[in-house]
Design an enzyme around this catalytic site. Structure first.
Site, PDB file in Angstrom:
ATOM      1  N   ASP A  82       0.834  -1.219   0.000  1.00  0.00           N
ATOM      2  CA  ASP A  82       0.000   0.000   0.000  1.00  0.00           C
ATOM      3  C   ASP A  82       0.859   1.255   0.000  1.00  0.00           C
ATOM      4  O   ASP A  82       2.056   1.219   0.320  1.00  0.00           O
ATOM      5  CB  ASP A  82      -0.975  -0.005   1.179  1.00  0.00           C
ATOM      6  CG  ASP A  82      -0.295  -0.061   2.539  1.00  0.00           C
ATOM      7  OD1 ASP A  82       0.728  -0.767   2.671  1.00  0.00           O
ATOM      8  OD2 ASP A  82      -0.766   0.616   3.467  1.00  0.00           O
ATOM      9  N   GLU A 144       0.072  -1.420   5.556  1.00  0.00           N
ATOM     10  CA  GLU A 144       1.178  -1.010   6.430  1.00  0.00           C
ATOM     11  C   GLU A 144       1.011   0.433   6.845  1.00  0.00           C
ATOM     12  O   GLU A 144       1.232   0.802   8.000  1.00  0.00           O
ATOM     13  CB  GLU A 144       2.521  -1.197   5.704  1.00  0.00           C
ATOM     14  CG  GLU A 144       3.739  -0.990   6.603  1.00  0.00           C
ATOM     15  CD  GLU A 144       4.229   0.445   6.717  1.00  0.00           C
ATOM     16  OE1 GLU A 144       5.026   0.731   7.613  1.00  0.00           O
ATOM     17  OE2 GLU A 144       3.798   1.304   5.929  1.00  0.00           O
TER      18      GLU A 144
HETATM   19 ZN   LIG Z   1       6.757   2.268   3.816  1.00  0.00          ZN
END
Ligand SMILES: [Zn+2]
Length: 394
Positions: A82, A144
């Site tokens: 992401d 993340e």
């Molecule tokens: Zn990163």
């Protein structure tokens, strides 16, 4: 170390492909994951997809077994799929169309951190060229940037399948230097519910935005205390605990008392600072002072807190073989500390010896016109090729 080598023909193609998937954390990453799945299957490997609760996102894990077929131990390379939003940023090229200018590749995620993943995919044949002495695990995670949720389900999946990598390299942008420590990070959402009213009759309503503003000012005052009084840890570029309110939304119209307001904040604590104490002070202010004050205006008003993610710190004390490996593969001897959090804290907590090392600079991460120097991509290729040699069965 110089990097005059020509990039593998597919490296830039792969990074360009990965950038073209708009995997802003609010979107699904399934198309990107599917592209990786197709690629690893083409190499005779079977990927494991680990979906999130509603199936809109997934991690992809693939293990190249050792020559004897074993799949536990070995090295894991981990990268998140992401990226952060480009909303409100002014880009001079389309953010999801990689563009090569002046020996740099521009695009959202170029540095943070699709170049790392692209290099792995381009160099898969190197890892498959000879039998490995120990397994290699490739992990591509979701979410993340919004609290490392993917790393948590990844670890659960590995544990369920009896796979415990010995070493992990998290490829966040460190300019290919070894990072062995970072702060912890803690994310929260705070919601205020007031009471709407025509703005000509403010005493009839409860203004949620005004209470949120008081909470935000309080949070800033705690941040200022840490900035002025410490505690300090000089090994960090920002040597104190920081707090940031990053988003806010609320209100319906300028002539209406705001019924709703919500904001998100995070704090990043240096080791040794009590994160519970910081959170408790904010919680006590919001729930112990602001909420009763709102409810004194109208009984239906409310305020609430929800943690949205936490990333444990990465401690240099936990690194041994991983640091030695990264030093060896990069030809560096340094050991650095960064202010940003990574999935590495979770991996270390799970007992995996973890170091952060990846191409590009965090200075370009999250910015408009994010880019990565081609020399960094080349250095990452060198790292992967050296790793392939290292892992080969002697
Ligand atoms: Zn990163």
């Amino acid at each position: 170390m110089t990097h005059s080598s020509v990039l593998a023909p597919t490296t830039l193609e792969w990074i360009t492909r990965l950038i073209a998937f708009d995997t802003t954390s609010r979107n699904s990453n399934r198309d990107l994951i599917e592209a990786i799945a197709v690629e690893v299957r083409a190499h005779g490997l079977e990927p494991v997809l680990v979906p999130n609760a509603d199936g809109t996102k997934a991690n992809l894990v693939v293990t190249i077994p050792a020559h004897d077929g074993s799949t536990t131990g070995g090295v894991m390379l981990a990268g998140h799929t992401d990226v952060v939003p480009v909303d409100g940023q002014s880009w001079s090229s389309a953010p999801f169309t990689a563009e090569l200018r002046e020996n740099r590749l521009y695009g959202r995620g170029a540095a943070d951190m699709k170049a790392f993943s692209g290099v792995i995919l381009a160099l898969l044949p190197d890892f498959l060229a000879q039998p490995l002495a120990t397994p290699l695990h490739l992990a591509f995670t979701y979410d993340e940037e919004v609290g490392c949720h993917g790393a948590i389900t990844l670890l659960a999946d590995l544990a369920a399948r009896g796979i415990r990598p010995e070493i992990c390299v998290v490829g966040e942008p460190t300019s290919m230097r070894a990072v062995t420590a970072h702060k912890s990070s803690h994310l929260y959402r705070v919601s205020f519910t007031g009471l709407a009213s025509h703005s000509s009759n403010t005493p009839n309503g409860v203004n949620a935005i005004e209470y949120a503003a008081r909470a935000i000012a309080f949070i800033r005052s705690i941040a200022d205390e840490h900035r002025v009084n410490g505690p300090f840890d000089p090994s960090f570029e920002v040597p104190f605990t920081t707090i940031n309110v990053g988003t806010i939304s609320g209100g319906a119209a300028v002539n209406t008392v705001a019924q709703h307001c919500e904001f998100e904040f995070e704090f990043r604590a240096i080791p040794g600072v009590s994160t519970t104490e910081i959170f408790s002070r904010i919680e006590n202010f919001v729930l112990g002072e602001l909420r009763p004050a709102m409810q004194a205006e109208h009984a239906s008003a409310d305020a609430s807190f929800a943690p949205t993610g936490a990333v444990p710190s990465l401690s240099a004390a936990g690194t041994g073989a991983a640091l030695a490996l990264v030093h060896d593969l990069t030809g560096t001897t340094t050991e650095e500390t960064v202010g940003y959090g990574t999935e590495g804290g979770l991996f270390q907590l799970a007992g995996i010896d973890t170091v952060v090392c990846g191409p590009g600079s965090i200075r370009q991460g999250h910015t408009a016109n994010e880019y990565i120097d081609l020399a960094q991509i080349s250095a990452c290729e060198d790292f992967m090729r050296a790793l392939a040699v290292r892992l080969a069965q002697p």
